[in-house]
Design a protein around this motif. Sequence first.
Motif, PDB file in Angstrom:
ATOM      1  N   LYS A  98       0.817  -1.214   0.000  1.00  0.00           N
ATOM      2  CA  LYS A  98       0.000   0.000   0.000  1.00  0.00           C
ATOM      3  C   LYS A  98       0.855   1.271   0.000  1.00  0.00           C
ATOM      4  CE  LYS A  98      -4.095  -1.942   2.325  1.00  0.00           C
ATOM      5  NZ  LYS A  98      -3.742  -3.357   2.262  1.00  0.00           N
ATOM      6  N   LEU A  99       2.027   1.214   0.616  1.00  0.00           N
ATOM      7  CA  LEU A  99       2.889   2.385   0.669  1.00  0.00           C
ATOM      8  C   LEU A  99       3.312   2.830  -0.728  1.00  0.00           C
ATOM      9  CD1 LEU A  99       5.163   1.445   3.718  1.00  0.00           C
ATOM     10  CD2 LEU A  99       3.072   2.833   3.694  1.00  0.00           C
ATOM     11  N   PHE A 100       3.398   1.890  -1.660  1.00  0.00           N
ATOM     12  CA  PHE A 100       3.784   2.219  -3.022  1.00  0.00           C
ATOM     13  C   PHE A 100       2.638   2.926  -3.756  1.00  0.00           C
ATOM     14  CE2 PHE A 100       6.748  -0.812  -1.532  1.00  0.00           C
ATOM     15  CZ  PHE A 100       7.931  -0.566  -2.197  1.00  0.00           C
ATOM     16  N   VAL A 101       1.420   2.666  -3.321  1.00  0.00           N
ATOM     17  CA  VAL A 101       0.279   3.410  -3.868  1.00  0.00           C
ATOM     18  C   VAL A 101       0.346   4.862  -3.411  1.00  0.00           C
ATOM     19  CG1 VAL A 101      -2.236   3.588  -3.930  1.00  0.00           C
ATOM     20  CG2 VAL A 101      -1.159   1.324  -3.883  1.00  0.00           C
ATOM     21  N   ALA A 198      -5.265   3.238  -6.464  1.00  0.00           N
ATOM     22  CA  ALA A 198      -4.382   2.748  -7.532  1.00  0.00           C
ATOM     23  C   ALA A 198      -5.090   2.811  -8.887  1.00  0.00           C
ATOM     24  CB  ALA A 198      -3.943   1.319  -7.230  1.00  0.00           C
ATOM     25  N   TYR A 199      -6.389   2.507  -8.890  1.00  0.00           N
ATOM     26  CA  TYR A 199      -7.149   2.576 -10.148  1.00  0.00           C
ATOM     27  C   TYR A 199      -7.241   4.019 -10.642  1.00  0.00           C
ATOM     28  CZ  TYR A 199     -10.984   2.310 -13.474  1.00  0.00           C
ATOM     29  OH  TYR A 199     -11.754   2.418 -14.604  1.00  0.00           O
ATOM     30  N   ILE A 200      -7.392   4.959  -9.717  1.00  0.00           N
ATOM     31  CA  ILE A 200      -7.416   6.377 -10.094  1.00  0.00           C
ATOM     32  C   ILE A 200      -6.086   6.761 -10.736  1.00  0.00           C
ATOM     33  CG2 ILE A 200      -7.430   8.723  -9.133  1.00  0.00           C
ATOM     34  CD1 ILE A 200      -9.509   7.701  -7.099  1.00  0.00           C
ATOM     35  N   ILE A 201      -4.985   6.237 -10.200  1.00  0.00           N
ATOM     36  CA  ILE A 201      -3.667   6.484 -10.790  1.00  0.00           C
ATOM     37  C   ILE A 201      -3.603   5.898 -12.200  1.00  0.00           C
ATOM     38  CG2 ILE A 201      -1.204   5.902 -10.580  1.00  0.00           C
ATOM     39  CD1 ILE A 201      -1.607   6.108  -7.514  1.00  0.00           C
ATOM     40  N   GLU A 215       8.148   1.392 -13.307  1.00  0.00           N
ATOM     41  CA  GLU A 215       8.882   2.444 -13.998  1.00  0.00           C
ATOM     42  C   GLU A 215       9.325   3.565 -13.058  1.00  0.00           C
ATOM     43  OE1 GLU A 215       8.069   5.786 -17.520  1.00  0.00           O
ATOM     44  OE2 GLU A 215       6.759   4.013 -17.335  1.00  0.00           O
ATOM     45  N   HIS A 216       8.446   3.964 -12.131  1.00  0.00           N
ATOM     46  CA  HIS A 216       8.704   5.173 -11.349  1.00  0.00           C
ATOM     47  C   HIS A 216       9.217   4.918  -9.934  1.00  0.00           C
ATOM     48  CE1 HIS A 216       5.949   6.601 -14.531  1.00  0.00           C
ATOM     49  NE2 HIS A 216       6.672   7.710 -14.466  1.00  0.00           N
ATOM     50  N   ILE A 217       9.218   3.672  -9.493  1.00  0.00           N
ATOM     51  CA  ILE A 217       9.755   3.379  -8.162  1.00  0.00           C
ATOM     52  C   ILE A 217      10.803   2.277  -8.227  1.00  0.00           C
ATOM     53  CG2 ILE A 217       9.230   2.686  -5.789  1.00  0.00           C
ATOM     54  CD1 ILE A 217       6.472   3.868  -6.107  1.00  0.00           C
ATOM     55  N   MET A 264      -6.984  -7.491  -6.305  1.00  0.00           N
ATOM     56  CA  MET A 264      -6.720  -6.158  -5.737  1.00  0.00           C
ATOM     57  C   MET A 264      -5.246  -6.081  -5.339  1.00  0.00           C
ATOM     58  SD  MET A 264      -9.910  -4.918  -3.415  1.00  0.00           S
ATOM     59  CE  MET A 264     -11.586  -5.313  -3.843  1.00  0.00           C
ATOM     60  N   TYR A 265      -4.376  -6.352  -6.290  1.00  0.00           N
ATOM     61  CA  TYR A 265      -2.945  -6.469  -6.004  1.00  0.00           C
ATOM     62  C   TYR A 265      -2.315  -5.197  -5.437  1.00  0.00           C
ATOM     63  CZ  TYR A 265      -2.142  -4.018 -10.425  1.00  0.00           C
ATOM     64  OH  TYR A 265      -2.126  -3.079 -11.425  1.00  0.00           O
ATOM     65  N   PRO A 266      -2.824  -3.969  -5.723  1.00  0.00           N
ATOM     66  CA  PRO A 266      -2.186  -2.794  -5.115  1.00  0.00           C
ATOM     67  C   PRO A 266      -2.296  -2.769  -3.591  1.00  0.00           C
ATOM     68  CG  PRO A 266      -3.503  -2.146  -7.017  1.00  0.00           C
ATOM     69  CD  PRO A 266      -3.857  -3.558  -6.705  1.00  0.00           C
ATOM     70  N   SER A 267      -3.180  -3.589  -3.047  1.00  0.00           N
ATOM     71  CA  SER A 267      -3.345  -3.627  -1.592  1.00  0.00           C
ATOM     72  C   SER A 267      -2.444  -4.645  -0.920  1.00  0.00           C
ATOM     73  CB  SER A 267      -4.810  -3.940  -1.236  1.00  0.00           C
ATOM     74  OG  SER A 267      -5.643  -2.866  -1.598  1.00  0.00           O
ATOM     75  N   GLY A 268      -1.793  -5.517  -1.681  1.00  0.00           N
ATOM     76  CA  GLY A 268      -0.941  -6.503  -1.020  1.00  0.00           C
ATOM     77  C   GLY A 268      -0.241  -7.468  -1.946  1.00  0.00           C
TER      78      GLY A 268
END
Length: 623
Positions: A98-101, A198-201, A215-217, A264-268
């Motif tokens: 989640k911190l990466f989100v 994450a979907y908004i991103i 790409e960005h992290i 929901m991979y952006p959560s974990g």
Amino acid sequence: MTRRTGVFLYIILLALCFPHSFSAAENTTPSGIPIDDLEEFVDDYVEEYIGDTVAGASIIAIKDNQIVLSKGYGYADVENQIPMDPEATVLEWGSITKLFVWVSAMQLAEQGKLDLKEDIRTYLPEGFLAKLNYDDPITILNLMHHNAGFEDNIFDLLFDSPEHLVSLEEVLKTAEPEQVFKPGEVVAYSNYSTSLAAYIIEEITGQPFYEYVEEHIFEELEMNHSTMHLPMEDNQEMEFQKGKGYFPGENGGFIESQPFYISMYPSGGINGTATDLAKFAQALMLPDSENTSLFLENETLSELLTTSYAPEEGVPGLAHGFWEYDGEYRGLTHSGNTVAYSSNMQIVPEDNFAIIILTNQADEIDLLFGLTDKLVGRGDQTVQENLPLTSEIEGSYLSARRTYNGFMNLYAYLAPLHVKPINNNEIELNLAGFKATYTQTNPYVYKLKSGDDVFIPSNVMYFHENDGEIMQISTTYADYLPMDKNKPFLYISLGVFIWCVVYFLINPFILFVQAILQKRRKKKILMVTKWNWILTLSGTALAVNIVVLIIRMLNKPMRIYSDLLPHFIGNYVFSVTSFISVVVIIVLWRKNQLSKGRKIGYLLTCVSSILFIACLIIWQMYS
């Protein structure tokens, strides 16, 4: 001698007046453990758990932007005796993902592409969220603070087969939870909120979220042994390096877990090495002389780590998605759990220290929180005078992070938080058998004194008081709210449920015996008797259906909703059949001459059926 004595006394005075500065000069952990002794300390601490309650762990400590400890303990593969290696062993990071989100969101905010205070519906397709119950705007900050108001939803989160994986957009639509609180009022940890961010991103950048992070992290920090792209089988090299996950077995053994998959991979969903996670931690604690590689300006990194939400002044809250921790210095932390892996990362920017612990063990707490607590220390425990009486906060409370709609709402009532006064300034907390003692240091602010390690993440609790009534409790990850059902009601509900299940499981055998006796006596079977049979068998089918549902959920809580749909359809069918049968029996009651014993039996069956259906309605067992 006089000059030396003066210098010595001056140093002692500095140590007493400025202990933080003195310990930092001595190159210690925030709690005061000398860095030179750190490895020995950690070795001694983990010895009690590795191979007993924990299969393996990768542990890294960072001081002044340098790795001062990097060591593997136990096994990444117990059966093949493959040792844990922080540089090579790939493990699941769970919710640290989640911190990466939140870092990604801050990157876009810095570029002017995302406004943290804007209503998220501005960035979403029209009508994307269909279960909002309040007109108040939901902002990215609400998502970061887990106070957008969503209930918890465990369905369609984890799968046991990759064939169930769907796009992030699709799972957000099918697994959308109900909004049960007004935005900003209640903190309730939410996987959905993070994945929605994450979907908004994705909508803003036009690329899959995992690609954006790569790409960005990942590339920026040279995190070359980590991935957010699932399923893992697509990356054979990383799959080969992945440590196996374990559940605790009997007599200290370990049971290997089967793979699980998450839409929901952006959560974990991140899989990676401890060394890669250490690079991320280092990037968050850069010296003032260095430029950040995560953002365009260092000021954005400073803003990221600045408090953005707190329930009360002086009480830990959140810093743009990072949970604050009341240690010897202010800490910023996030832990994570998947089906068979657990993790914790805590940075202490003021002391330039960080600790990272990854394990291949389900629900591990002794290393994640116990060891971290020893290294970062506890905050100020000074007690004010004339504090409110502890009797004011006594009671039972439910976690705000729970399901409110559907049969899973029942689970919260099985493990409430019990608060009991010990004396005028101390309370005992009991959560599912875990206990801890807290001391009141400021009005309605309680700090952990002693107890089970599970309480360490919430080492500070704030009780919201209004006219002598406790409205909610602020803790890490989720607020607690007063119990909304009293004990007599819960005990009566449980008693009724047990009675109905037992009655309808036993009654068919009694009726069967009666039918054999009636056949031998060559008595005519009345129509009301036939309907009583239908009613009984409907109740039996309902009881069996509920029992099987409970057993299946206990055996594997993480399921797709469609997997349980037949149970809910069955509950409707059997309940409607039972209701019709009760009506027909009442109509036929006066048309048949029945013995007193049969009247009592039929009446008992009807009443039990009605109570059973009422119980299932109250506890929402139809969805």
